[in-house]
Design a protein around this motif. Structure first.
Motif, mmCIF file in Angstrom:
data_model
loop_
_atom_site.group_PDB
_atom_site.id
_atom_site.type_symbol
_atom_site.label_atom_id
_atom_site.label_comp_id
_atom_site.label_asym_id
_atom_site.label_seq_id
_atom_site.Cartn_x
_atom_site.Cartn_y
_atom_site.Cartn_z
ATOM 1 N N UNK A 89 0.815 -1.208 0.000
ATOM 2 C CA UNK A 89 0.000 0.000 0.000
ATOM 3 C C UNK A 89 0.846 1.253 0.000
ATOM 4 N N UNK A 90 0.192 2.388 -0.294
ATOM 5 C CA UNK A 90 0.924 3.645 -0.449
ATOM 6 C C UNK A 90 0.612 4.661 0.639
ATOM 7 N N UNK A 91 -0.047 4.237 1.718
ATOM 8 C CA UNK A 91 -0.392 5.158 2.805
ATOM 9 C C UNK A 91 -0.086 4.508 4.149
ATOM 10 N N UNK A 92 0.102 5.346 5.155
ATOM 11 C CA UNK A 92 0.463 4.828 6.472
ATOM 12 C C UNK A 92 -0.605 3.893 7.013
ATOM 13 N N UNK A 93 -1.892 4.166 6.700
ATOM 14 C CA UNK A 93 -2.938 3.285 7.207
ATOM 15 C C UNK A 93 -2.922 1.920 6.530
ATOM 16 N N UNK A 94 -2.349 1.848 5.318
ATOM 17 C CA UNK A 94 -2.195 0.548 4.663
ATOM 18 C C UNK A 94 -1.188 -0.317 5.411
ATOM 19 N N UNK A 95 -0.052 0.273 5.701
ATOM 20 C CA UNK A 95 0.999 -0.485 6.394
ATOM 21 C C UNK A 95 0.535 -0.857 7.793
ATOM 22 N N UNK A 100 4.673 -3.992 2.348
ATOM 23 C CA UNK A 100 5.547 -3.242 1.451
ATOM 24 C C UNK A 100 4.924 -1.873 1.219
ATOM 25 N N UNK A 101 5.708 -0.821 1.361
ATOM 26 C CA UNK A 101 5.229 0.538 1.118
ATOM 27 C C UNK A 101 5.520 0.924 -0.328
ATOM 28 N N UNK A 102 4.470 1.296 -1.066
ATOM 29 C CA UNK A 102 4.588 1.647 -2.479
ATOM 30 C C UNK A 102 4.942 3.126 -2.617
ATOM 31 N N UNK A 103 6.214 3.406 -2.826
ATOM 32 C CA UNK A 103 6.670 4.790 -2.911
ATOM 33 C C UNK A 103 6.220 5.475 -4.198
ATOM 34 N N UNK A 104 5.786 4.702 -5.172
ATOM 35 C CA UNK A 104 5.336 5.265 -6.445
ATOM 36 C C UNK A 104 3.891 5.759 -6.383
ATOM 37 N N UNK A 105 3.227 5.561 -5.256
ATOM 38 C CA UNK A 105 1.813 5.889 -5.120
ATOM 39 C C UNK A 105 1.552 7.335 -4.756
ATOM 40 N N UNK A 106 0.437 7.557 -4.048
ATOM 41 C CA UNK A 106 -0.040 8.909 -3.778
ATOM 42 C C UNK A 106 0.447 9.409 -2.420
ATOM 43 N N UNK A 116 5.485 15.498 3.262
ATOM 44 C CA UNK A 116 5.715 15.249 4.676
ATOM 45 C C UNK A 116 5.585 13.796 5.077
ATOM 46 N N UNK A 117 5.036 12.950 4.195
ATOM 47 C CA UNK A 117 5.001 11.519 4.494
ATOM 48 C C UNK A 117 6.422 10.991 4.629
ATOM 49 N N UNK A 118 6.623 10.124 5.599
ATOM 50 C CA UNK A 118 7.933 9.508 5.800
ATOM 51 C C UNK A 118 7.751 7.989 5.846
ATOM 52 N N UNK A 119 7.577 7.361 4.682
ATOM 53 C CA UNK A 119 7.283 5.929 4.658
ATOM 54 C C UNK A 119 8.344 5.061 5.311
ATOM 55 N N UNK A 120 9.556 5.594 5.401
ATOM 56 C CA UNK A 120 10.609 4.824 6.067
ATOM 57 C C UNK A 120 10.346 4.657 7.555
ATOM 58 N N UNK A 121 9.402 5.438 8.085
ATOM 59 C CA UNK A 121 9.059 5.328 9.511
ATOM 60 C C UNK A 121 7.785 4.510 9.743
ATOM 61 N N UNK A 122 7.169 4.012 8.693
ATOM 62 C CA UNK A 122 5.885 3.314 8.829
ATOM 63 C C UNK A 122 6.022 1.890 9.357
ATOM 64 N N UNK A 123 7.233 1.358 9.298
ATOM 65 C CA UNK A 123 7.443 -0.004 9.795
ATOM 66 C C UNK A 123 7.229 -1.082 8.762
#
Length: 226
Positions: free
Chosen positions: A171-177, A188-194, A198-205
């Motif tokens: 998914x491409x959002x914190x609520x997905x992860x 898996x965090x989809x960095x190509x998404x929306x 300020x999003x920091x997907x590297x902190x989503x776990x």
């Protein structure tokens, strides 16, 4: 990552992960904004809010200080327009068609878990000729709770006949992860998404960050080709 992980099913968020729905959603939003006397918005300004739903797109476009009744009216017009133009310009992200083919060739199941309402999810999946291929399709109103609650993830497992610990959710959002982790799935965090500013997907776990759909098979095959 545990070496005893056995992958059986790949689950995708829909908007911003499996397919690029932005062109149709933003066109519908701009039509609604114009009908209600608001200025239209540039696609790049509103695209990052798509993963948070139509309400968030409208709120960002008209301003949070606009009264709730007006926001609701704009949203209704937008969604009515979107429903009748569900897949006019929506496309797969580059490499996703091939990725789905690889998943199927490996004998794995795949499916969709989205917060998009069933009235939009089902016709969109049908228009993209994905309904018969998906092992599960879970919308935002399929279960009592939506992501990040684990309930839709568990419903996807029930439909697909797999266990959560055999799944990866992309998914491409914190609520997905968060949803995937809450259900004890790999994520898996989809960095190509929306992603929003300020999003920091590297902190989503998430277990890994994916910059394009082409990277998904490499991750999958590291667990299936041992």
């Amino acid at each position: 990552m545990s070496t005893d992980f056995k992958l059986a099913c790949v689950l995708f968020d829909l908007d911003g992960t499996l397919v690029d729905t932005a062109p149709d959603l933003i066109a519908s939003l701009n039509k609604a904004l114009a009908e209600h006397g608001f200025s239209t918005v540039a696609p790049e300004a509103i695209r990052p809010f798509i993963s948070y739903g139509g309400g968030a797109m409208v709120r960002e476009s008209v301003g949070a200080d606009t009264d709730q009744e007006t926001q609701a009216a704009v949203l209704k017009t937008m969604l009515d327009c979107y429903q009748t133009n569900i897949a006019e310009h929506t496309v797969f992200f580059s490499g996703m068609v091939e990725t789905l083919g690889i998943i199927e060739a490996l004998g794995l199941k795949w499916g969709v878990v989205t917060n998009k309402r069933k009235r939009f999810t089902e016709p969109l999946m049908e228009a993209l000729q994905l309904t018969a291929r998906a092992a599960c399709i879970v919308s935002g109103d399929t279960t009592a709770n939506s992501k990040p609650h684990p309930e839709p993830m568990l419903e996807a497992c029930r439909q697909a006949g797999v266990q959560p610990q055999e799944c990866v959710f992309i998914g491409d959002a914190v609520h997905d992860i968060a949803a995937g982790k809450n259900a004890r799935m790999k994520t898996l965090a989809a960095l190509y998404g929306y992603l929003k500013p300020g999003d920091m997907p590297e902190t989503w776990g998430a277990d890994a960050l994916i910059e394009s759909p082409e990277q998904i098979p490499t991750w999958i095959e590291s667990f299936t080709c041992r």
